[in-house]
Scaffold this motif. Structure first.
Motif, PDB file in Angstrom:
ATOM      1  N   TYR A  33       0.842  -1.195   0.000  1.00 62.22           N
ATOM      2  CA  TYR A  33       0.000   0.000   0.000  1.00 62.22           C
ATOM      3  C   TYR A  33       0.882   1.252   0.000  1.00 62.22           C
ATOM      4  O   TYR A  33       0.639   2.187  -0.775  1.00 62.22           O
ATOM      5  CB  TYR A  33      -0.911  -0.029   1.229  1.00 62.22           C
ATOM      6  CG  TYR A  33      -1.778   1.196   1.385  1.00 62.22           C
ATOM      7  CD1 TYR A  33      -2.845   1.420   0.528  1.00 62.22           C
ATOM      8  CD2 TYR A  33      -1.538   2.115   2.393  1.00 62.22           C
ATOM      9  CE1 TYR A  33      -3.645   2.533   0.666  1.00 62.22           C
ATOM     10  CE2 TYR A  33      -2.332   3.229   2.543  1.00 62.22           C
ATOM     11  CZ  TYR A  33      -3.395   3.437   1.681  1.00 62.22           C
ATOM     12  OH  TYR A  33      -4.177   4.547   1.824  1.00 62.22           O
ATOM     13  N   GLU A  44       1.493   9.442   2.482  1.00 63.38           N
ATOM     14  CA  GLU A  44       0.813   8.528   3.401  1.00 63.38           C
ATOM     15  C   GLU A  44       0.906   9.087   4.812  1.00 63.38           C
ATOM     16  O   GLU A  44       1.956   9.546   5.245  1.00 63.38           O
ATOM     17  CB  GLU A  44       1.467   7.145   3.344  1.00 63.38           C
ATOM     18  CG  GLU A  44       0.832   6.142   4.277  1.00 63.38           C
ATOM     19  CD  GLU A  44       1.465   4.762   4.166  1.00 63.38           C
ATOM     20  OE1 GLU A  44       0.849   3.814   4.649  1.00 63.38           O
ATOM     21  OE2 GLU A  44       2.573   4.639   3.608  1.00 63.38           O
ATOM     22  N   LYS A  46       0.629   7.867   8.545  1.00 64.38           N
ATOM     23  CA  LYS A  46       0.586   6.658   9.373  1.00 64.38           C
ATOM     24  C   LYS A  46      -0.302   6.889  10.589  1.00 64.38           C
ATOM     25  O   LYS A  46      -0.290   7.951  11.192  1.00 64.38           O
ATOM     26  CB  LYS A  46       1.989   6.278   9.851  1.00 64.38           C
ATOM     27  CG  LYS A  46       2.930   5.862   8.750  1.00 64.38           C
ATOM     28  CD  LYS A  46       2.621   4.473   8.294  1.00 64.38           C
ATOM     29  CE  LYS A  46       3.670   4.006   7.299  1.00 64.38           C
ATOM     30  NZ  LYS A  46       3.368   2.735   6.725  1.00 64.38           N
ATOM     31  N   ASN A 118      -9.895   5.225   9.452  1.00 69.23           N
ATOM     32  CA  ASN A 118     -10.295   4.733   8.131  1.00 69.23           C
ATOM     33  C   ASN A 118     -10.185   5.816   7.069  1.00 69.23           C
ATOM     34  O   ASN A 118      -9.784   5.542   5.933  1.00 69.23           O
ATOM     35  CB  ASN A 118     -11.713   4.159   8.173  1.00 69.23           C
ATOM     36  CG  ASN A 118     -11.750   2.801   8.820  1.00 69.23           C
ATOM     37  OD1 ASN A 118     -10.791   2.052   8.781  1.00 69.23           O
ATOM     38  ND2 ASN A 118     -12.859   2.478   9.437  1.00 69.23           N
ATOM     39  N   ASP A 121      -6.728   6.191   5.906  1.00 68.69           N
ATOM     40  CA  ASP A 121      -6.337   5.078   5.049  1.00 68.69           C
ATOM     41  C   ASP A 121      -6.959   5.209   3.666  1.00 68.69           C
ATOM     42  O   ASP A 121      -6.306   4.981   2.655  1.00 68.69           O
ATOM     43  CB  ASP A 121      -6.779   3.765   5.709  1.00 68.69           C
ATOM     44  CG  ASP A 121      -6.100   2.545   5.118  1.00 68.69           C
ATOM     45  OD1 ASP A 121      -4.900   2.627   4.801  1.00 68.69           O
ATOM     46  OD2 ASP A 121      -6.773   1.516   4.985  1.00 68.69           O
TER      47      ASP A 121
END
Length: 144
Positions: A33, A44, A46, A118, A121
């Motif tokens: 991913y 991204e 984290k 979520n 993500d």
């Protein structure tokens, strides 16, 4: 009838009589991913979630404190999250919990944290897919 198709430790698809939700990572070049996001120029963010700590939505809605570090241990991966990431996320939960009522970023329970987790993500993935689709259209005239 609902259906679930697993391949190894990943879901290939989840379906109902009207919809099929396929894991689009199965249709990309083999990568993680994180690699997929980097490939499509997406940052991204984290975060962490104690997957094994809660078993019901009611438990999440009733949990008003950020779980202990030990609750983030994964028996699947046989490891815990990085301590600095745990502290960062715990501080973010408490910062959001202290926000005034009516603030759209306010959190009061771990259910709020799950929604936030979520979104962290999913939203980068959506951006990566948009970038990917634009490239397909630009280079191959295919509207994915």
């Amino acid at each position: 009838m609902p259906g679930l198709l697993k391949r190894g430790a990943k879901y290939f698809s989840i379906s109902t009589s009207k919809f099929v939700f396929g894991d689009s990572m199965n249709y990309t070049s083999p990568c993680s991913y994180s690699q997929f996001l980097r490939q499509w120029n997406v940052q991204e963010e984290k975060s962490i979630f104690p997957y094994q700590r809660f078993t019901t939505v009611e438990e999440l809605a009733g949990a008003t404190h950020f779980p202990d570090y030990s609750d983030f241990y994964s028996t699947l991966k046989k490891t815990n999250v990085a301590p600095d990431l745990y502290e960062k996320c715990k501080m973010e939960f408490h910062r959001r919990k202290a926000l005034p009522d009516g603030n759209p970023e306010q959190m009061t329970t771990m259910l709020d944290w799950l929604i936030f987790y979520n979104e962290q993500d999913v939203m980068p993935y959506v951006s990566a897919m948009v970038n990917c689709f634009r490239a397909f259209y630009q280079y191959f005239q295919i509207d994915a």
